[in-house]
Design an enzyme around this catalytic site. Structure first.
Site, mmCIF file in Angstrom:
data_model
loop_
_atom_site.group_PDB
_atom_site.id
_atom_site.type_symbol
_atom_site.label_atom_id
_atom_site.label_comp_id
_atom_site.label_asym_id
_atom_site.label_seq_id
_atom_site.Cartn_x
_atom_site.Cartn_y
_atom_site.Cartn_z
ATOM 1 N N HIS A 165 37.379 44.093 26.675
ATOM 2 C CA HIS A 165 35.982 44.295 26.387
ATOM 3 C C HIS A 165 35.706 45.014 25.106
ATOM 4 O O HIS A 165 34.533 45.176 24.659
ATOM 5 C CB HIS A 165 35.100 44.612 27.452
ATOM 6 N N LYS A 169 37.419 36.413 26.212
ATOM 7 C CA LYS A 169 36.220 36.966 26.041
ATOM 8 C C LYS A 169 35.373 36.724 24.700
ATOM 9 O O LYS A 169 35.188 35.708 24.558
ATOM 10 C CB LYS A 169 36.150 38.435 26.454
ATOM 11 N N SER A 222 34.626 47.698 31.894
ATOM 12 C CA SER A 222 34.214 46.390 32.222
ATOM 13 C C SER A 222 32.856 46.482 33.136
ATOM 14 O O SER A 222 32.029 45.623 33.007
ATOM 15 C CB SER A 222 35.246 45.564 33.041
HETATM 16 C C1 LIG Z 1 38.239 40.318 31.985
HETATM 17 C C2 LIG Z 1 39.228 41.404 31.994
HETATM 18 C C3 LIG Z 1 40.810 41.224 32.356
HETATM 19 C C4 LIG Z 1 41.261 40.085 32.669
HETATM 20 O O1 LIG Z 1 41.331 39.095 31.509
HETATM 21 P P1 LIG Z 1 41.129 37.632 31.876
HETATM 22 O O2 LIG Z 1 41.803 37.069 30.608
HETATM 23 O O3 LIG Z 1 40.019 37.233 32.388
HETATM 24 O O4 LIG Z 1 42.259 37.362 32.965
HETATM 25 C C5 LIG Z 1 41.543 42.529 32.087
HETATM 26 N N1 LIG Z 1 41.072 43.711 31.924
HETATM 27 C C6 LIG Z 1 39.667 43.802 31.687
HETATM 28 C C7 LIG Z 1 39.030 45.205 31.539
HETATM 29 C C8 LIG Z 1 38.770 42.750 31.938
HETATM 30 O O5 LIG Z 1 37.719 42.883 31.718
#
Ligand SMILES: *Cc1c(COP(=O)(O)O)cnc(C)c1O
Length: 388
Positions: free
Chosen positions: A205, A236, A177
């Protein structure tokens, strides 16, 4: 009482104090703040689907039809029928037997990891894994062993030397991330097979971003079916909220019974599930969105790298611009904001001390002209503050 005030002052002095800013979305690529408009280069809305009319319409219809909230946890009364539809679609998208939706990706990770592991087990975790994986490991009763980032030789060494009486599990981000690089999944799968370990990949991601049709890291490497637990998020590329895991039915049934973050929280609103479902449908009908995203990202990476920026080995739509000191990262972000560009300064503890960076994310909703102008501005400002 502990001196919380003093700790905040210390944070401020080292450029590490965080504050909330509020933005108003204008469309998928622009926001406004205090009457100013900015090009959004810091969002994980990779496909721009937050403002896709089909997705918006689906969410709005669900509000009118089913109301605004779910009113209960999924094991009591909150399990409205859209869940079943979404989980079927997610399982099919991921090429898995079944899927389970949690309220967030964070809750999915802490729930899955803590539920599936017991004291005799050993978790092998990449050093740059997301905080929600780290917290899942902390909640777990198993031993956690951290291997150097994306270093399968180090992992092999640890698998060979750390005794394990129970189940081994290897857990990794698919796309990291903060660095935007891709996990060495073929090596991890090979080692997992050698040691009878489970493989869990966090595709927050990667979903909608890499692999054919945006199907994620396993699909990217041709390894669908080799990853036991494929986790992702609806927050996302899917423009909604919620986390999910896809895998064998037995894992899903087990998690429904054991994952505390699944059991003890109110189900998502029907409109949120409807939005996620519609976004997945839009992606499946328009796989060219993923190509557009990757074309945009590649163009930005190529130009920034040619200008001399260190992009931390990014291969995806997450493009870190390494700066070093936290204060410099803040200055860089502030100067770019004055030019109408919104990027986030990422500092300790999200990344190691001295590895502060700007994190640029490209989406399919950005136009060529906008990205070209943004890149030129970043180069100019980067020169001015002597990053390049
Ligand atoms: C954003 C993210 C999460 C958490 O997801 P949310 O739905 O925002 O709680 C978990 N793992 C990674 C690698 C992320 O980037």
């Amino acid at each position: 009482m502990k001196d919380f005030h003093k700790e905040l002052i210390t944070l401020t002095a080292s450029g590490l104090c965080r504050q909330l800013h509020s933005f108003t979305a204008i469309d998928a690529a622009h926001v406004s703040e205090n009457g100013q408009t900015y090009l959004m280069l810091a969002s994980n809305n990779y496909l721009g689907l937050t403002h896709d009319v089909t997705v918006q319409e689906a969410a709005a219809q669900a509000v009118w039809r089913y109301g605004t909230g779910s009113g209960g946890s999924r094991l009591t009364t909150g399990n409205h029928s859209l869940y079943n539809q979404l989980e079927k679609e997610l399982a099919s998208f991921k090429g898995a037997e079944a899927a389970l939706v949690f309220n967030t990706g964070y809750m999915a990770n802490i729930g899955i990891i803590s539920a599936l592991t017991s004291p005799d087990d050993v978790i092998f975790s990449d050093a740059l894994n997301h905080a929600s994986i780290i917290d899942g490991c902390r909640l777990s009763q198993a031993q956690t062993v951290v291997y150097r980032h994306a270093d399968s030789c180090h992992l092999a060494e640890l698998l060979a030397t750390i005794p394990c009486r129970g189940q081994r599990i290897i857990v990794t981000d698919g796309v990291f991330s903060m660095d935007g690089d891709i996990a060495p999944l073929p090596d991890l799968v090979r080692l997992a097979e050698q040691y009878g370990a489970l493989v869990m990949v966090d595709d927050a991601h990667a979903t909608g971003v890499i692999g054919p049709g945006g199907k994620g890291t396993a699909a990217h490497f041709g390894l669908v079916g080799k990853v036991h637990l494929s986790m992702g998020t609806l927050s996302k590329a899917f423009a909604a909220e919620g986390g999910f895991v896809a895998g064998k039915q037995v894992f899903i049934d087990y998690l429904i019974n054991k994952a505390r973050s699944f059991i003890f929280s109110t189900a998502l609103a029907p409109s949120t599930i409807a939005a996620g479902l519609a976004a997945l449908g839009t992606l499946r009908r328009n796989p060219e969105l993923v190509e557009q995203l990757n074309c945009n990202a590649q163009a930005v990476r190529t130009e920034l790298a040619a200008a001399g920026f260190d992009l931390c080995g990014s291969e995806t739509a997450i493009i870190p611009i390494l700066v070093g000191q936290a204060e410099t990262a803040l200055t860089f972000a502030r100067l770019l904001k004055e030019e109408g560009l919104l990027l986030s300064a990422i500092r300790y503890p999200t990344v190691p001390q001295g590895a502060s960076r700007l994190r640029l994310t490209v989406t399919a909703a950005h136009s060529d002209v906008e990205l070209q102008r943004a890149v030129q501005t970043i180069i100019q400002v980067g020169k001015k503050i002597a990053i390049i």
